[in-house]
Scaffold this motif. Structure first.
Motif, PDB file in Angstrom:
ATOM      1  N   SER A   1       0.805  -1.222   0.000  1.00 28.97           N
ATOM      2  CA  SER A   1       0.000   0.000   0.000  1.00 28.97           C
ATOM      3  C   SER A   1       0.838   1.273   0.000  1.00 28.97           C
ATOM      4  O   SER A   1       0.312   2.357  -0.250  1.00 28.97           O
ATOM      5  CB  SER A   1      -0.920   0.017   1.221  1.00 28.97           C
ATOM      6  OG  SER A   1      -0.170   0.163   2.414  1.00 28.97           O
TER       7      SER A   1
ATOM      8  N   ALA B   1      -7.388  -7.797   3.147  1.00 30.19           N
ATOM      9  CA  ALA B   1      -8.693  -8.384   2.819  1.00 30.19           C
ATOM     10  C   ALA B   1      -8.805  -8.611   1.314  1.00 30.19           C
ATOM     11  O   ALA B   1      -9.357  -9.623   0.863  1.00 30.19           O
ATOM     12  CB  ALA B   1      -9.826  -7.480   3.316  1.00 30.19           C
ATOM     13  N   ASP B   2      -8.277  -7.673   0.530  1.00 34.99           N
ATOM     14  CA  ASP B   2      -8.284  -7.807  -0.934  1.00 34.99           C
ATOM     15  C   ASP B   2      -7.476  -9.027  -1.362  1.00 34.99           C
ATOM     16  O   ASP B   2      -7.906  -9.811  -2.219  1.00 34.99           O
ATOM     17  CB  ASP B   2      -7.705  -6.532  -1.552  1.00 34.99           C
ATOM     18  CG  ASP B   2      -7.597  -6.612  -3.063  1.00 34.99           C
ATOM     19  OD1 ASP B   2      -8.627  -6.463  -3.733  1.00 34.99           O
ATOM     20  OD2 ASP B   2      -6.472  -6.810  -3.570  1.00 34.99           O
TER      21      ASP B   2
ATOM     22  N   SER C   1      -5.490  -2.961   6.151  1.00 33.70           N
ATOM     23  CA  SER C   1      -6.619  -3.897   6.204  1.00 33.70           C
ATOM     24  C   SER C   1      -7.223  -4.089   4.825  1.00 33.70           C
ATOM     25  O   SER C   1      -7.641  -5.190   4.455  1.00 33.70           O
ATOM     26  CB  SER C   1      -7.684  -3.395   7.182  1.00 33.70           C
ATOM     27  OG  SER C   1      -7.195  -3.416   8.507  1.00 33.70           O
ATOM     28  N   TYR C   2      -7.276  -3.006   4.042  1.00 36.15           N
ATOM     29  CA  TYR C   2      -7.795  -3.085   2.675  1.00 36.15           C
ATOM     30  C   TYR C   2      -6.970  -4.060   1.839  1.00 36.15           C
ATOM     31  O   TYR C   2      -7.515  -4.953   1.187  1.00 36.15           O
ATOM     32  CB  TYR C   2      -7.777  -1.699   2.041  1.00 36.15           C
ATOM     33  CG  TYR C   2      -8.257  -1.655   0.607  1.00 36.15           C
ATOM     34  CD1 TYR C   2      -9.587  -1.400   0.298  1.00 36.15           C
ATOM     35  CD2 TYR C   2      -7.373  -1.866  -0.450  1.00 36.15           C
ATOM     36  CE1 TYR C   2     -10.035  -1.364  -1.020  1.00 36.15           C
ATOM     37  CE2 TYR C   2      -7.798  -1.835  -1.772  1.00 36.15           C
ATOM     38  CZ  TYR C   2      -9.135  -1.578  -2.042  1.00 36.15           C
ATOM     39  OH  TYR C   2      -9.563  -1.556  -3.343  1.00 36.15           O
TER      40      TYR C   2
ATOM     41  N   LEU D   1     -15.611 -11.082   2.936  1.00 41.93           N
ATOM     42  CA  LEU D   1     -14.366 -10.384   2.614  1.00 41.93           C
ATOM     43  C   LEU D   1     -14.632  -9.139   1.781  1.00 41.93           C
ATOM     44  O   LEU D   1     -13.990  -8.098   1.975  1.00 41.93           O
ATOM     45  CB  LEU D   1     -13.427 -11.330   1.864  1.00 41.93           C
ATOM     46  CG  LEU D   1     -12.781 -12.432   2.714  1.00 41.93           C
ATOM     47  CD1 LEU D   1     -12.145 -13.491   1.820  1.00 41.93           C
ATOM     48  CD2 LEU D   1     -11.739 -11.832   3.659  1.00 41.93           C
ATOM     49  N   ALA D   2     -15.572  -9.229   0.843  1.00 41.63           N
ATOM     50  CA  ALA D   2     -15.926  -8.062   0.031  1.00 41.63           C
ATOM     51  C   ALA D   2     -16.433  -6.931   0.915  1.00 41.63           C
ATOM     52  O   ALA D   2     -16.089  -5.758   0.714  1.00 41.63           O
ATOM     53  CB  ALA D   2     -16.981  -8.437  -1.007  1.00 41.63           C
TER      54      ALA D   2
ATOM     55  N   ALA E   1     -13.507  -0.574  -4.323  1.00 39.76           N
ATOM     56  CA  ALA E   1     -13.781  -1.671  -3.389  1.00 39.76           C
ATOM     57  C   ALA E   1     -15.110  -2.346  -3.708  1.00 39.76           C
ATOM     58  O   ALA E   1     -15.257  -3.562  -3.567  1.00 39.76           O
ATOM     59  CB  ALA E   1     -13.782  -1.142  -1.957  1.00 39.76           C
TER      60      ALA E   1
ATOM     61  N   ILE F   1     -13.528  -5.357   2.685  1.00 38.96           N
ATOM     62  CA  ILE F   1     -12.769  -4.496   1.779  1.00 38.96           C
ATOM     63  C   ILE F   1     -13.439  -3.133   1.665  1.00 38.96           C
ATOM     64  O   ILE F   1     -12.779  -2.086   1.732  1.00 38.96           O
ATOM     65  CB  ILE F   1     -12.645  -5.158   0.392  1.00 38.96           C
ATOM     66  CG1 ILE F   1     -11.782  -6.417   0.481  1.00 38.96           C
ATOM     67  CG2 ILE F   1     -12.049  -4.184  -0.631  1.00 38.96           C
ATOM     68  CD1 ILE F   1     -11.846  -7.299  -0.748  1.00 38.96           C
TER      69      ILE F   1
ATOM     70  N   HIS G   1     -15.678  -5.667  -5.717  1.00 43.69           N
ATOM     71  CA  HIS G   1     -15.643  -7.006  -5.125  1.00 43.69           C
ATOM     72  C   HIS G   1     -17.053  -7.520  -4.838  1.00 43.69           C
ATOM     73  O   HIS G   1     -17.320  -8.714  -4.966  1.00 43.69           O
ATOM     74  CB  HIS G   1     -14.809  -6.992  -3.848  1.00 43.69           C
ATOM     75  CG  HIS G   1     -13.379  -6.620  -4.065  1.00 43.69           C
ATOM     76  ND1 HIS G   1     -12.960  -5.309  -4.100  1.00 43.69           N
ATOM     77  CD2 HIS G   1     -12.274  -7.392  -4.291  1.00 43.69           C
ATOM     78  CE1 HIS G   1     -11.653  -5.278  -4.327  1.00 43.69           C
ATOM     79  NE2 HIS G   1     -11.217  -6.522  -4.452  1.00 43.69           N
TER      80      HIS G   1
ATOM     81  N   ALA H   1     -11.920   0.440   2.978  1.00 44.76           N
ATOM     82  CA  ALA H   1     -11.790   1.577   2.058  1.00 44.76           C
ATOM     83  C   ALA H   1     -12.472   2.803   2.637  1.00 44.76           C
ATOM     84  O   ALA H   1     -11.927   3.918   2.572  1.00 44.76           O
ATOM     85  CB  ALA H   1     -12.390   1.223   0.702  1.00 44.76           C
TER      86      ALA H   1
END
Length: 225
Positions: free
Chosen positions: A32, A140-141, A136-137, A121-122, A186, A125, A189, A129
């Motif tokens: 990131s 999880a992505d 964390s983004y 998970l989506a 995000a 995400i 997803h 965001a």
């Protein structure tokens, strides 16, 4: 030695698999752009921020050395490995050749419980965001995409994609958070989950290709072509 810039990192005081969790968080911080090439990071300083001992942090950093994400600076600490713009372009192109097709092939193999996990998970995400939590983004992505690909059963491909994702750099995410546009990316997803539920492999492949295009445009801080 000068102290590195303070990073927005969580506490691991109550986590059970500390080394693995630290490795995952540091990997997310590197991808990131929270941790940048050229900055020196010491295990002791990072451990202080995490609220744990230096040993698991040092072990995590050595794991990242083996993965080629950081380098040891003798008697000083660690620094993030430099990756050229050309390398990043090549990594993205390889991912675009592999992931959309693999994701489409996985669609008929995604069971109901796996789809529920992907939806969770989506949602994570999208929440990350909205909160601007880039580590964390990223994590999880990563789990979302690898979990989807695992459904296809080609574990060698999953390992290759995981390595390629770790080498990606998304330095434009902070600007997208500031503009409120990261939530839009995000949300893709969630759309992927809907396409999986509908069994629409063709549209999922197309959306995945568009999604991966962000890695060298908006997410990298470039203007859209």
């Amino acid at each position: 030695m000068a102290r590195p810039p303070h990073l927005a990192l969580p506490s691991f005081a109550r986590w059970t698999s500390v080394r693995e969790e630290v490795t995952a968080v540091l990997r997310g911080a590197i991808v990131s752009g929270e941790m940048r090439p050229g900055e020196l990071y010491s295990a002791s300083s990072l451990a202080e921020q995490f609220g744990i001992s230096a040993t698991p942090v040092r072990e995590a950093m050595l794991d990242l050395v083996k993965q080629g994400l950081v380098e040891v600076v003798r008697n000083r600490g660690f620094k993030v490995t430099e990756i050229s713009e050309a390398d990043l372009d090549h990594i993205t192109r390889i991912r675009q050749l592999l992931e959309p097709t693999a994701a489409a092939e996985a669609v008929p193999h995604v069971a109901a419980d796996e789809l529920a996990a992907l939806r969770g998970l989506a949602s994570a995400i999208v929440d990350a965001a909205a909160e601007g939590n880039l580590v964390s983004y990223i994590n999880a992505d990563r789990e979302f995409h690898l979990r989807l690909l695992r459904a296809g059963g080609n574990h060698r491909l999953v390992g290759i994609v995981d390595d390629l994702r770790a080498q990606t750099r998304l330095y434009g995410l902070s600007a997208l958070v500031a503009s409120g546009r990261l939530v839009d990316s995000a949300q893709e997803h969630v759309e992927m989950c809907d396409l999986i539920a509908a069994g629409d492999a063709r549209k999922l492949r197309k959306l995945m290709d568009t999604h991966l295009g962000h890695t060298r445009r908006e997410w990298a801080g470039r203007e859209a072509e």
